[in-house]
Design a protein around this motif. Sequence first.
Motif, PDB file in Angstrom:
ATOM      1  N   LEU B   4      26.484  42.251  30.655  1.00  0.00           N
ATOM      2  CA  LEU B   4      26.748  42.382  32.083  1.00  0.00           C
ATOM      3  C   LEU B   4      25.584  41.787  32.863  1.00  0.00           C
ATOM      4  CD1 LEU B   4      28.199  45.974  32.191  1.00  0.00           C
ATOM      5  CD2 LEU B   4      29.412  43.834  32.398  1.00  0.00           C
ATOM      6  N   THR B  15      31.933  51.058  38.613  1.00  0.00           N
ATOM      7  CA  THR B  15      32.800  51.972  37.867  1.00  0.00           C
ATOM      8  C   THR B  15      33.721  51.164  36.965  1.00  0.00           C
ATOM      9  OG1 THR B  15      34.206  51.933  39.816  1.00  0.00           O
ATOM     10  CG2 THR B  15      32.861  53.890  39.491  1.00  0.00           C
ATOM     11  N   PRO B  16      33.912  51.632  35.735  1.00  0.00           N
ATOM     12  CA  PRO B  16      34.809  50.905  34.836  1.00  0.00           C
ATOM     13  C   PRO B  16      36.248  50.972  35.328  1.00  0.00           C
ATOM     14  CG  PRO B  16      34.127  52.980  33.852  1.00  0.00           C
ATOM     15  CD  PRO B  16      33.326  52.816  35.107  1.00  0.00           C
ATOM     16  N   THR B  17      37.002  49.919  35.012  1.00  0.00           N
ATOM     17  CA  THR B  17      38.407  49.865  35.406  1.00  0.00           C
ATOM     18  C   THR B  17      39.256  50.390  34.256  1.00  0.00           C
ATOM     19  OG1 THR B  17      37.867  47.864  36.602  1.00  0.00           O
ATOM     20  CG2 THR B  17      40.202  48.344  36.288  1.00  0.00           C
ATOM     21  N   TRP B  22      45.596  48.059  35.331  1.00  0.00           N
ATOM     22  CA  TRP B  22      46.107  46.696  35.192  1.00  0.00           C
ATOM     23  C   TRP B  22      47.561  46.590  35.623  1.00  0.00           C
ATOM     24  CZ3 TRP B  22      43.737  42.096  33.449  1.00  0.00           C
ATOM     25  CH2 TRP B  22      42.355  42.218  33.292  1.00  0.00           C
ATOM     26  N   VAL B  25      48.113  44.408  38.751  1.00  0.00           N
ATOM     27  CA  VAL B  25      48.263  42.956  38.711  1.00  0.00           C
ATOM     28  C   VAL B  25      49.373  42.508  37.773  1.00  0.00           C
ATOM     29  CG1 VAL B  25      45.939  42.365  39.430  1.00  0.00           C
ATOM     30  CG2 VAL B  25      46.399  42.808  37.033  1.00  0.00           C
ATOM     31  N   MET B  78      43.025  46.934  42.898  1.00  0.00           N
ATOM     32  CA  MET B  78      42.170  46.323  41.888  1.00  0.00           C
ATOM     33  C   MET B  78      41.510  45.115  42.547  1.00  0.00           C
ATOM     34  SD  MET B  78      43.006  44.409  38.372  1.00  0.00           S
ATOM     35  CE  MET B  78      42.685  45.383  36.931  1.00  0.00           C
ATOM     36  N   THR B  79      40.177  45.084  42.522  1.00  0.00           N
ATOM     37  CA  THR B  79      39.472  43.990  43.176  1.00  0.00           C
ATOM     38  C   THR B  79      38.997  42.996  42.129  1.00  0.00           C
ATOM     39  OG1 THR B  79      38.807  45.483  44.923  1.00  0.00           O
ATOM     40  CG2 THR B  79      37.626  43.409  44.769  1.00  0.00           C
ATOM     41  N   MET B  80      39.404  41.742  42.298  1.00  0.00           N
ATOM     42  CA  MET B  80      39.148  40.713  41.309  1.00  0.00           C
ATOM     43  C   MET B  80      37.648  40.503  41.088  1.00  0.00           C
ATOM     44  SD  MET B  80      42.196  39.802  40.601  1.00  0.00           S
ATOM     45  CE  MET B  80      42.796  41.374  41.098  1.00  0.00           C
ATOM     46  N   GLY B  81      37.292  40.274  39.856  1.00  0.00           N
ATOM     47  CA  GLY B  81      35.933  39.862  39.523  1.00  0.00           C
ATOM     48  C   GLY B  81      34.860  40.899  39.784  1.00  0.00           C
ATOM     49  N   ARG B  82      35.225  42.153  39.990  1.00  0.00           N
ATOM     50  CA  ARG B  82      34.280  43.245  40.214  1.00  0.00           C
ATOM     51  C   ARG B  82      33.479  43.081  41.509  1.00  0.00           C
ATOM     52  NH1 ARG B  82      30.421  45.780  36.285  1.00  0.00           N
ATOM     53  NH2 ARG B  82      29.453  43.751  36.132  1.00  0.00           N
TER      54      ARG B  82
END
Lengths: 138, 510
Positions: B4, B15-17, B22, B25, B78-82
């Motif tokens: 990371l 925070t982990p997804t 999923w 998306v 869900m936000t892309m790319g963190r």
Amino acid sequence: MKTLIFRTVAPYLTALMLLFSVFILLRGHNEPGGGFIGGLIAASAFAIYGIAFGVPATRRAMWFHPIAIAGTGLLIAALSGLTGLFSGTPLLTGVWTKSPIIGFDISNVIIFDIGVYLVVAGAVSSIALALESTEDNH
Amino acid sequence: MAVLPNAGADALLMTPTPLADWLVVAPAVLPLLVGAFLIIVRKRLHWQAPVAITTLALVSLASIALLARVWSEGTLVMTMGRWLPPFGISFTVDLLGALFAVANSLIALGCAISASRRVIRSSRRYGYFAFLVLTAAGVNGTFTTGDIFNMYVWFEVFLISSFGLLVVGSTRAQLDGTMKYGVLNLIGTTLFLIATGLLYGIVGTLNMADIMRKLPLIEAAPLMTLATLYLLAFGMKAAAFPVHAWLPASYHTPENATSAYFGGVLTKVGVYALFRVLVMMFPVQLLELQTVVAWVAGSTMMLGALGALAQNDLRRMVGFQVILGVGVMMAGLAIGSAPGLAGGIFYALHSMVAISAAYLLVGVIERRSGSASLNALGGLWKDVPLLGAIAFVLVLSLGGLPPGSGLWPKVMLVQAALEAGRGWLTAAVLVSSLLSVIALGRFFLLTFWRPSSTESRSKHDGTPRVLGVLTVVAIVMGLYPEPFVAAAVRASDGLLDPAAYINAVFGEQG
């Protein structure tokens, strides 16, 4: 365009442009460049080859159908975003690994860019070849 | 293993997804992946239909699971790319988006099944099913994204795939229709892009939740211009009067299953975008624009009803029914109250089912009698009574008569319009419904009850299962509307009070 000069130069030009397109693709990692512009350069390379030797010869030289190349690129680009599935991060999260052997970082970002490169190269050369081949018919 | 980056928590979501997120998306990404795969293997003709149908079935399941989660847990993000929103693209699914995604996925599945038996080899060869799956991906993406520029991108995805769907087959009429569809829709999306550019210049963000937070704080900006541009751009996509001309010019030309999918879903994308953007982002400007929207809605309804009455070609008649429906949904927008919007949302769900079924019905009639003209048809009642029964239910549904699915949303809309004191809009809904019933009655009378003038050329091409299922859904929506009403009301509440939407994206930091 059947002039001797053009037909002699075209293969070298095509090879050089393809090489340059890969250079631009990899350079886009940290500097101006990237998959999109690299793909456009690759497509113009095929277009030049097509003007010099005709569309059938170009299609044979490309080996894969341009649309298949574009589809593969789309698949690669979409798959590269899925790495988050395994690391608990969202879609399209960048994953980087240091690799001492190759000498540069490997990441899914570059894989995504390669996908974009293939999509653009495939789609644009498909259009270019289609336009050139109708010109041949007249 | 992944390393990371060392960037701090001020730029990235730490925070982990969970894997279950999923789902947010999946409705857009899964068909995108498979669409790419289908392009690569487009020469394996026997793979195309099964792969497309399996995928769309999975997408439908994912959308339904997503709807269930949104129903119980509220808006999911869900936000892309963190990247922390608003910098990352946030896929934001609220009830409205989830409902529309479910409807789209199921109808795409139905049309794929219907097309699998009829679409000819050459169309498959040119990627019919790849285009269908990619169109479904684009539409689902539009319904689930929470970023206005990303929404534009998904618009382009489904538009380009839909050009493909329209043109495969390459008959003269198709090329003509695709040209009009393509040019006018591209103008519409260009306006969308221009408006989005202006919006970014004013607000400095493209995340819709962020725009909802920041727009009310901005003074002295040309927000009316923006709202009007969006109204025009999305109105064009929805085929609202006076920018509807592309729809009757193109929707009767392609493969029948394509017409069913386009008529059922694609115009609703425009309506969805109008609801999402105008109600949630420009509520103040929408109040100012309400009279304009009401006029547009009223004229669209009347145009659709009169157009349907004037047509002899069945497919064109259904095309005008699509336009009529768009007018009714826009009436919900013009009323602007919670019941009005709920009526519009419910009507959109009804219309997706009923219009798709109507196009499929026309396809069956065409194949049985070899004609789609009211001048030539007749005697189908004796020939195929079951088809007559299906047609009768659809006539009731589209006309807004019980027990069809069109009744309850229209009741909700009429009530809401009267409460809001919009007498003539109420009148427009009712009069256009009456005209539509006359047009549909004329169709039913001539096609089924009139004695056949020519020898019936009854060709059996299998039972129309998809049509049957859609008809049953239409009856269920008419006889047991409570869950649909409840869902539409909750979705409209979410539209009118964007606090939950904003909180879902920004959490406590908002």
